[in-house]
Write a protein that holds these residues in place. Structure first.
Motif, mmCIF file in Angstrom:
data_model
loop_
_atom_site.group_PDB
_atom_site.id
_atom_site.type_symbol
_atom_site.label_atom_id
_atom_site.label_comp_id
_atom_site.label_asym_id
_atom_site.label_seq_id
_atom_site.Cartn_x
_atom_site.Cartn_y
_atom_site.Cartn_z
ATOM 1 N N ASP A 62 0.848 -1.184 0.000
ATOM 2 C CA ASP A 62 0.000 0.000 0.000
ATOM 3 C C ASP A 62 0.888 1.239 0.000
ATOM 4 O O ASP A 62 2.120 1.146 0.101
ATOM 5 C CB ASP A 62 -0.896 -0.022 1.248
ATOM 6 N N ASP A 63 0.274 2.415 -0.076
ATOM 7 C CA ASP A 63 1.041 3.658 -0.105
ATOM 8 C C ASP A 63 1.297 4.241 1.278
ATOM 9 O O ASP A 63 2.174 5.097 1.436
ATOM 10 C CB ASP A 63 0.306 4.719 -0.949
ATOM 11 N N TYR A 64 0.525 3.800 2.284
ATOM 12 C CA TYR A 64 0.553 4.496 3.566
ATOM 13 C C TYR A 64 0.723 3.542 4.739
ATOM 14 O O TYR A 64 0.503 2.342 4.632
ATOM 15 C CB TYR A 64 -0.772 5.254 3.782
ATOM 16 N N TYR A 65 1.094 4.123 5.869
ATOM 17 C CA TYR A 65 0.880 3.462 7.158
ATOM 18 C C TYR A 65 0.230 4.481 8.088
ATOM 19 O O TYR A 65 0.318 5.690 7.858
ATOM 20 C CB TYR A 65 2.157 2.863 7.745
ATOM 21 N N VAL A 66 -0.442 3.972 9.114
ATOM 22 C CA VAL A 66 -1.257 4.830 9.973
ATOM 23 C C VAL A 66 -0.952 4.552 11.444
ATOM 24 O O VAL A 66 -0.782 3.399 11.842
ATOM 25 C CB VAL A 66 -2.764 4.601 9.704
ATOM 26 N N ILE A 67 -0.883 5.627 12.220
ATOM 27 C CA ILE A 67 -0.813 5.535 13.681
ATOM 28 C C ILE A 67 -2.026 6.283 14.239
ATOM 29 O O ILE A 67 -2.259 7.444 13.896
ATOM 30 C CB ILE A 67 0.486 6.139 14.236
ATOM 31 N N LYS A 68 -2.789 5.605 15.080
ATOM 32 C CA LYS A 68 -3.989 6.212 15.670
ATOM 33 C C LYS A 68 -3.867 6.243 17.184
ATOM 34 O O LYS A 68 -3.455 5.266 17.825
ATOM 35 C CB LYS A 68 -5.223 5.381 15.274
ATOM 36 N N ILE A 69 -4.203 7.365 17.776
ATOM 37 C CA ILE A 69 -4.327 7.483 19.227
ATOM 38 C C ILE A 69 -5.775 7.849 19.521
ATOM 39 O O ILE A 69 -6.301 8.814 18.961
ATOM 40 C CB ILE A 69 -3.392 8.561 19.804
ATOM 41 N N ALA A 70 -6.425 7.068 20.371
ATOM 42 C CA ALA A 70 -7.824 7.339 20.717
ATOM 43 C C ALA A 70 -8.038 7.066 22.197
ATOM 44 O O ALA A 70 -7.465 6.122 22.753
ATOM 45 C CB ALA A 70 -8.761 6.476 19.889
ATOM 46 N N SER A 71 -8.861 7.892 22.818
ATOM 47 C CA SER A 71 -9.092 7.738 24.252
ATOM 48 C C SER A 71 -10.583 7.695 24.567
ATOM 49 O O SER A 71 -11.419 8.160 23.789
ATOM 50 C CB SER A 71 -8.449 8.898 25.022
ATOM 51 N N GLY A 72 -10.887 7.127 25.737
ATOM 52 C CA GLY A 72 -12.251 7.120 26.243
ATOM 53 C C GLY A 72 -12.245 7.437 27.733
ATOM 54 O O GLY A 72 -11.668 6.678 28.522
ATOM 55 N N PHE A 73 -12.825 8.564 28.094
ATOM 56 C CA PHE A 73 -12.953 8.963 29.497
ATOM 57 C C PHE A 73 -14.441 9.165 29.763
ATOM 58 O O PHE A 73 -15.018 10.191 29.407
ATOM 59 C CB PHE A 73 -12.150 10.235 29.782
#
Length: 317
Positions: A62-73
């Motif tokens: 593929d063309d990309y890589y992804v880093i995701k940060i997600a939170s739940g409070f």
């Protein structure tokens, strides 16, 4: 130059994207070994209670890589602010350059999770859905139902919650969009009247027991995304006719399957991965009286797919 997009821009372009198909394709790539997805990074907080997840990876060639940060409070609701937040970072797989920052405030995590629920229902839900039962009257409880409309026409909802104010808000919001909504504080009522059940809470104590589940019921369990969370009696997993994981590797370490797996109530060879069901529909529901369970812990391939689609849509405008 790195492009930065705000939540309002992201929400606008989502209306032009077939998210469900993109997520479906991502699950197939994952189960076929075409995605590189490291273990989840995780921070757990006690006061106030909350969690933050770091999920990342790429699809080969593929063309990309992804880093995701997600939170739940989850106590944020009492403060009048969203319980979820986050950001998506899109990099070039060829050069490592940061191509785009999507300041989605956790919205894309919510959307890709709801889209996964629709994918699951497409392949596992009964042919005739009598009523949709929802545990959790928050944003995800709303989005799961809305995205189901791409694969089913049922608009009868029974929603469970422990907060009457939140239940009333859910009912008002969903009825304004054409749904018929009943509220309840009884889990048994959900199990008795609904043959498609969605669990979307941060509960650490089972909400449903084995004896409550009727033949022909499908459950999409997506609230338990850490080892501590648990929405279903582990015996439900043990007794189900079909048990599907978004990721077998993840679900044996967190979520509903984990709770059964660590008690030796289910073995890995009894679990089917969602991407395999999509690629081979015969692995899914084959009879209306089957009890089917899908455990969604959230896989980085979903974040990859939705981030790519949103970026491509925004950058082409």
């Amino acid at each position: 130059m790195t492009e930065v997009y705000r939540l309002d821009q992201i929400e606008d372009i989502l209306n032009q994207i077939d998210v469900v198909s993109a997520i479906e394709e991502g699950f197939v790539s994952y189960s076929q070994g075409k995605a590189v997805i490291p273990p989840v990074g995780e921070l757990l907080f006690e006061d106030p209670p909350g969690d933050a997840h770091i999920k990342y990876g790429y699809i080969k060639d593929d063309d990309y890589y992804v880093i995701k940060i997600a939170s739940g409070f989850y106590q944020n609701i009492d403060l009048g602010i969203s319980p979820s937040n986050g950001v998506m970072l899109l990099f070039s797989q060829k050069t490592g350059e940061l191509i785009s920052i999507l300041l989605d405030e956790g919205h894309l995590t919510n959307i890709r999770t709801a889209a996964a629920g629709a994918v699951v229902a497409k392949h596992l839900a009964p042919a005739k859905i009598e009523k949709i039962g929802v545990f959790g009257a928050g944003i995800q409880g709303q989005l799961q139902v809305k995205y189901l409309q791409s694969v089913c026409t049922c608009k009868n909802i029974k929603v469970w919650g422990v907060n009457q104010k939140e239940l009333e808000r859910y009912q008002q919001t969903m009825e304004s969009e054409g749904y018929h909504v009943e509220t309840t504080e009884s889990a048994a009522e959900i199990a008795d009247t609904c043959n498609l059940i969605i669990t979307a809470t941060p509960s650490k104590t089972p909400l449903l027991t084995k004896d409550q589940i009727r033949k022909g019921t499908h459950i999409t369990a997506m609230g338990a995304d850490t080892p501590e969370k648990n929405e279903l009696d582990p015996a439900i997993i043990q007794s189900a006719d079909i048990v599907v994981a978004d990721s077998i590797a993840q679900c044996t370490e967190r979520g509903e399957i984990h709770q059964s797996f660590c008690r030796n109530l289910v073995q890995k060879d009894q679990i089917i991965e969602l991407g395999s069901v999509i690629a081979s529909p015969s692995l899914g529901r084959s009879a209306d009286d089957q009890i089917t369970i899908a455990d969604l812990t959230g896989v980085a391939v979903q974040d990859i797919q939705i981030t790519k689609k949103v970026y491509e849509g925004l950058s082409s405008k």
